[in-house]
Design a protein around this motif. Structure first.
Motif, PDB file in Angstrom:
ATOM      1  N   ARG A 272       0.864  -1.190   0.000  1.00 35.99           N
ATOM      2  CA  ARG A 272       0.000   0.000   0.000  1.00 35.99           C
ATOM      3  C   ARG A 272       0.897   1.236   0.000  1.00 35.99           C
ATOM      4  O   ARG A 272       0.931   1.988   0.986  1.00 35.99           O
TER       5      ARG A 272
ATOM      6  N   ARG B 277     -13.389  -0.310  -1.203  1.00 37.96           N
ATOM      7  CA  ARG B 277     -12.676   0.488  -2.216  1.00 37.96           C
ATOM      8  C   ARG B 277     -11.300  -0.094  -2.510  1.00 37.96           C
ATOM      9  O   ARG B 277     -10.905  -0.263  -3.661  1.00 37.96           O
ATOM     10  N   GLN B 278     -10.562  -0.347  -1.455  1.00 35.51           N
ATOM     11  CA  GLN B 278      -9.185  -0.795  -1.637  1.00 35.51           C
ATOM     12  C   GLN B 278      -9.098  -2.186  -2.251  1.00 35.51           C
ATOM     13  O   GLN B 278      -8.101  -2.516  -2.872  1.00 35.51           O
TER      14      GLN B 278
ATOM     15  N   ASN C  87     -14.479  -3.381 -10.554  1.00 36.49           N
ATOM     16  CA  ASN C  87     -13.208  -2.676 -10.717  1.00 36.49           C
ATOM     17  C   ASN C  87     -13.359  -1.218 -11.145  1.00 36.49           C
ATOM     18  O   ASN C  87     -12.458  -0.421 -10.918  1.00 36.49           O
ATOM     19  N   TYR C  88     -14.468  -0.888 -11.751  1.00 35.11           N
ATOM     20  CA  TYR C  88     -14.611   0.463 -12.297  1.00 35.11           C
ATOM     21  C   TYR C  88     -15.566   1.325 -11.476  1.00 35.11           C
ATOM     22  O   TYR C  88     -16.403   0.815 -10.735  1.00 35.11           O
TER      23      TYR C  88
ATOM     24  N   ASN D 295     -14.316  -8.146 -15.061  1.00 35.47           N
ATOM     25  CA  ASN D 295     -15.155  -7.486 -14.073  1.00 35.47           C
ATOM     26  C   ASN D 295     -14.487  -7.269 -12.727  1.00 35.47           C
ATOM     27  O   ASN D 295     -15.048  -6.623 -11.857  1.00 35.47           O
ATOM     28  N   PHE D 296     -13.295  -7.848 -12.556  1.00 36.50           N
ATOM     29  CA  PHE D 296     -12.610  -7.717 -11.273  1.00 36.50           C
ATOM     30  C   PHE D 296     -11.247  -7.026 -11.398  1.00 36.50           C
ATOM     31  O   PHE D 296     -10.887  -6.231 -10.538  1.00 36.50           O
ATOM     32  N   LEU D 297     -10.479  -7.362 -12.410  1.00 35.59           N
ATOM     33  CA  LEU D 297      -9.078  -6.918 -12.431  1.00 35.59           C
ATOM     34  C   LEU D 297      -8.939  -5.447 -12.767  1.00 35.59           C
ATOM     35  O   LEU D 297      -9.788  -4.859 -13.443  1.00 35.59           O
ATOM     36  N   ASN D 298      -7.829  -4.879 -12.308  1.00 36.66           N
ATOM     37  CA  ASN D 298      -7.623  -3.456 -12.499  1.00 36.66           C
ATOM     38  C   ASN D 298      -7.052  -3.116 -13.860  1.00 36.66           C
ATOM     39  O   ASN D 298      -6.792  -1.949 -14.136  1.00 36.66           O
ATOM     40  N   MET D 299      -6.873  -4.093 -14.717  1.00 36.13           N
ATOM     41  CA  MET D 299      -6.379  -3.850 -16.065  1.00 36.13           C
ATOM     42  C   MET D 299      -7.005  -4.851 -17.029  1.00 36.13           C
ATOM     43  O   MET D 299      -7.263  -5.982 -16.635  1.00 36.13           O
TER      44      MET D 299
ATOM     45  N   PHE E 266     -11.506  -3.628  -4.271  1.00 37.81           N
ATOM     46  CA  PHE E 266     -12.253  -3.822  -5.511  1.00 37.81           C
ATOM     47  C   PHE E 266     -11.816  -2.857  -6.617  1.00 37.81           C
ATOM     48  O   PHE E 266     -11.749  -3.235  -7.775  1.00 37.81           O
ATOM     49  N   LEU E 267     -11.595  -1.603  -6.285  1.00 36.21           N
ATOM     50  CA  LEU E 267     -11.431  -0.597  -7.341  1.00 36.21           C
ATOM     51  C   LEU E 267     -10.079  -0.705  -8.038  1.00 36.21           C
ATOM     52  O   LEU E 267      -9.099  -1.154  -7.453  1.00 36.21           O
ATOM     53  N   ASN E 268     -10.053  -0.199  -9.267  1.00 32.66           N
ATOM     54  CA  ASN E 268      -8.831  -0.315 -10.044  1.00 32.66           C
ATOM     55  C   ASN E 268      -7.829   0.792  -9.755  1.00 32.66           C
ATOM     56  O   ASN E 268      -6.772   0.824 -10.373  1.00 32.66           O
TER      57      ASN E 268
ATOM     58  N   ASN F 170      -9.324  -8.173  -2.353  1.00 40.02           N
ATOM     59  CA  ASN F 170      -8.158  -8.063  -3.241  1.00 40.02           C
ATOM     60  C   ASN F 170      -8.445  -8.578  -4.649  1.00 40.02           C
ATOM     61  O   ASN F 170      -7.563  -9.093  -5.319  1.00 40.02           O
ATOM     62  N   LEU F 171      -9.683  -8.377  -5.077  1.00 39.54           N
ATOM     63  CA  LEU F 171     -10.064  -8.855  -6.410  1.00 39.54           C
ATOM     64  C   LEU F 171      -9.399  -8.063  -7.511  1.00 39.54           C
ATOM     65  O   LEU F 171      -9.275  -8.530  -8.635  1.00 39.54           O
ATOM     66  N   ASN F 172      -8.978  -6.841  -7.206  1.00 36.44           N
ATOM     67  CA  ASN F 172      -8.495  -5.936  -8.242  1.00 36.44           C
ATOM     68  C   ASN F 172      -7.071  -6.214  -8.700  1.00 36.44           C
ATOM     69  O   ASN F 172      -6.697  -5.836  -9.798  1.00 36.44           O
ATOM     70  N   TYR F 173      -6.282  -6.852  -7.857  1.00 36.90           N
ATOM     71  CA  TYR F 173      -4.868  -7.020  -8.203  1.00 36.90           C
ATOM     72  C   TYR F 173      -4.545  -8.455  -8.603  1.00 36.90           C
ATOM     73  O   TYR F 173      -5.270  -9.381  -8.274  1.00 36.90           O
TER      74      TYR F 173
END
Lengths: 564, 564
Positions: free
Chosen positions: A103, B252-253, B288-289, A254-258, B255-257, A286-289
């Motif tokens: 972080r 936020r931390q 993510n969005y 729908n989950f990843l940040n890219m 899920f979000l991208n 931590n779905l985004n990373y």
């Protein structure tokens, strides 16, 4: 594989079923482990060595999962080899390093949790406490014997927070010198130990859903390719270790940040525990990373099971350029960071101008740096080279690239070379050649970090040069090119667990009987890839903790009596 | 608000309870709508007008949610005003525009779904079909009367896929000329209609969980600030419209991208339906969005309820610079795109160098462009200006900025000005002033798009200049500054629904009795912010569809008899 005999059963509803529904029970054990890769095999072994009866269910026809494809480095803070060598790795230093990277935007050395959430902080402490004892137990039991990679640096070794910049990486001891077959070795030795010690291994069993008794999880239902359903109960606990969701496009998008194109995880990593855990009321985190790496575009689009991530981009007279012919990134960045470059968004044009980068190299790199390890694209004669585009001149090369890109227009938003590609490429090469001659990359700092040298691959012997990552690109052909994009080793989000692997509900209460470890559950690493082996080292530690916590659960009589 | 009398009940477990558990029933209606903002009020009204008895439960002490804070533009393709004016907006053109922007990297005009997933495609078709009839019904019923903003451009009006670049935006007719109070007007008129037409509105009711009858959802349990629990049943369906998760830091931390600092959604938007929907087995999508915008750092950290997103960055002699004193973005980009700039990752240093940008302006912009609307930071005398840092010289200004940043070191990863900040800032200003004098921004193309002029705010009257977004910054003070970061209007991920608002389980089957609309459910817009009002226009359309589908559900006798 034909339509008539699939190797893996199709996905069915993940909605849990109740134990008292009258369905027959096929098997019962103390612990049921789901997934036979880098998380599941250790979890099963640790459980067995505690005296528990263990059934291991694996979706694929064979064990190994993603770990079998890996070099199987495992990153173990304060490991026994470091201690023996007198290398200090204190818990407080370790925690600062991981907090700083996980972080970075809220890292605060003055905070009791260093800016991490309480959950992240306790998870990171668990890694420090348990990865080493877990590793030693695997070694003592002759299931996973390691050699110490004492010179391998962490991926951010130069940060002031890294007080033990080398020494945390281990690798299976029988891996070859380049270590690329570490995963095959590690899976082989752990599988042999599992068979030796009486773990009941059932492959081609795709777990579909949980079996519950009121709110407690007491078993699973798995299906086999013949269409049969098998109910397997656990007296103590189920431990999921089924990998991430790299190969489920809908979940990725729908989950990843890219917007990644896939990745090099085992093809069976389709997010099964996202669905199964959700159905039991687990929180997702931590779905985004993801654990990221560059990947060859064409293999990714083809969904090739044998695709490797590009963990080491070889070649010195070699650059990446975008569709405009411009360099946009340090090609030797550690893979997780390099993968970010593909997803730069241009708010002016509304596009990802770097979504596909083109690796370009000359005959000298082809001659000196060819290798079929670690996903390198400069391959030796005789290797699969379908991805390689060639041209006697830059113009010819560009024509070949344009043709190749046209094949993929439907999945790249119509990405094509700009009209001035060759002119810009020529200017780019001229600028790069200047950097290479001086050994200093003014634009992207290529070769300035230890990890970049680690992954540089073989280059020509030039004793005098200061920067072995760069060499001028020849002004005459032949030239070579290949298409690269960003992908995942695997994802790192899923149900949230306690540091002991207990899956947590929306009030952070353990769901009785349900455990998870590995890439199928939420990693506390957030965005960071701390070092090589930062996947498997912590996972082995969490497998050890989950096995111990599951062992301590009271044995359920209901489950036992139902099945025997 | 004191500890003893909270305005909103604390969150409790979202685990569903069964109808037959013997708990008393407080109320029953045909339709229960949860949330009284821009999604819930239309859903309740549409239901009522179909003849259904409706109870509306709102968590906050008053109606309005996020919409009450907004300008309440609503983007309605092929709306009646366009048709009356002869402006063509064909469905196939609309779909190309939204597909191009939502999934730009896989947009494929030759694909039957234009590169969207089947789900996304059908959701976008639903917007085209239903936003206009829904809008007209609200108008006819005197609940939401609009005026047509025929000149307002879409946010990507220049794309070749946009065949109706202006004309899709509506605003409540009684909104002031600048439209900034549109949300207050729209919520007021819809609330009045709801009361007029007999909707049973219960504020300060926080829905905690679902009540189920086997697999069907038949009611909810809400708690009030007095600690009481209230069971409310629905004969036909529950429709959730509870907003996103902007104000839950953990969600936020995880899920979000992007690592956003919060946002300007209503403070009650804490992801309640993520937890409640998950507990019923809903799939989560588009986590993510978010709908993004720049936000003032200090208000975001303070969690101020009255914080506005920065929808219009005013000032011509005004720039954003990062900690190095460099411009890194076109300051006049539409807010969703501008917000991306804060989250550029530097893989060399392991930091977000643009996490906090500094808006800097001179006395001329202060004199000409001050306004307290749309989150502008150049405010008039008498307005709250705690966020404004001043300095007679650039050196004094930099010292003030450094002091202010030091206050926030704990939440910005210790972000501070670089040593050469003032020197670089001076060079940046000189370069910008050259662009301003010529009217052409070579670096970031400021003012080249219609939407950038739309949001430029008031600037001095300079009849001759070609680019009203830029003017040279004075070489003498006073100077002004404020800290800016990226945030959300609100998030746009949650349970996946059918185009009729039915919440879907892991096999894409509707969960009986459970509906959702608005920012609490998954938007098919993916990453895109198609235009101003692309939130509320589609939401109103989906509220209309959900109300109609819920109306068609058979009335449950069990629910009715239990409660009456």
């Amino acid at each position: 594989m034909t339509q008539e005999t699939p190797q893996i059963a199709a996905r069915e509803s993940a909605a849990p079923v109740q134990i008292d529904d009258g369905a027959p029970v096929d098997a019962v054990a103390d612990i049921v482990v789901v997934g036979g890769g880098g998380g599941g095999l250790p979890a099963a072994l640790f459980s067995r060595w505690l005296g528990d009866e263990v059934i291991l269910l694996e979706k694929a026809p064979e064990l190994g999962g993603t770990a079998r494809k890996a070099a199987f480095w495992y990153w173990v803070p304060n490991n026994a080899a470091m201690r023996a060598a007198g290398v200090e790795d204190r818990e407080e230093d370790f925690l600062r390093y991981v907090a700083r990277l996980s972080r970075p935007h809220q890292y605060d050395p003055a905070s009791p949790t260093l800016g991490l959430s309480e959950w992240e902080y306790t998870m990171c402490k668990a890694v420090y406490e348990s990865a080493s004892p877990a590793t030693e137990l695997l070694r003592e039991q002759d299931a996973l014997v390691y050699r110490h990679c004492e010179g391998v640096p962490d991926y951010w070794a130069e940060l002031p927070e890294d007080k033990a910049p080398t020494g945390r990486v281990l690798v299976p001891s029988d891996a070859r010198e380049t270590m690329s077959d570490g995963g095959q070795v590690g899976i082989r030795t752990m599988s042999a130990a599992a068979r030796r010690d009486g773990i009941d291994i059932r492959t081609s069993h795709r777990v579909q859903r949980l079996v519950t008794d009121d709110d407690a999880v007491v078993g699973v239902e798995a299906s086999t390719p013949d269409g049969m359903s098998h109910r397997v109960l656990a007296r103590k606990a189920i431990i999921f270790a089924t990998g991430g969701f790299t190969h489920d496009k809908e979940l990725r998008q729908n989950f990843l940040n890219m917007p990644v194109f896939g990745g090099c995880a085992a093809l069976t990593n389709e997010g099964d525990f996202i669905r199964i855990g959700s159905s039991a009321g687990a929180q997702l985190r931590n779905l985004n990373y993801a654990w990221m790496c560059p990947i060859p575009l064409e293999s990714a689009v083809a969904g090739r099971a044998d695709m490797s991530g590009m963990f080491s981009v070889a070649g010195d007279s070699m650059i990446f350029v975008n569709k405009h012919g411009k360099r946009v990134v340090n090609e030797k960045l550690q893979y997780n960071e390099l993968a970010q470059a593909f997803f730069t968004w241009d708010p002016q044009t509304g596009e990802y101008p770097n979504l596909v980068l083109i690796q370009i190299w000359d005959q000298a790199s082809q001659a000196n740096s060819a290798s079929d390890e670690y996903g390198r694209l400069i391959v030796p004669p005789g290797a699969d080279d379908d991805h390689v585009i060639t041209g006697a001149t830059l113009e010819e090369l560009a024509a070949g690239i344009a043709d190749r890109l046209a094949k993929y227009a439907g999945v790249t938003g119509g990405l094509k070379l700009s009209d001035d590609f060759v002119d810009t490429l020529r200017a780019t090469i001229e600028r790069f050649n200047g950097f290479a001659a001086r050994g200093v990359d003014d634009d992207f700092h290529r070769g300035e970090r230890a990890v970049q040298l680690l992954f540089n691959g073989v280059v020509r012997d030039e004793p005098e040069r200061g920067n072995p990552t760069m060499w001028p690109i020849s002004d005459s052909g032949p030239y070579y090119a290949a298409l690269v994009t960003g992908g995942t080793l695997d994802t790192k989000g899923g149900p949230k667990t306690s540091p002991d692997g207990q899956v947590l509900d929306d009030m952070d209460r353990p769901i009785p009987g349900l455990y998870g470890v590995g890439n199928c559950v939420a990693s506390a690493s957030a965005q960071a890839y701390w070092a090589g082996g930062a996947t498997l080292g912590p996972i082995i530690g969490f497998a050890y903790r989950a096995a111990n916590a599951a062992h301590a659960e009271p044995a359920r009589q209901t489950a036992a009596s139902a099945g025997t």
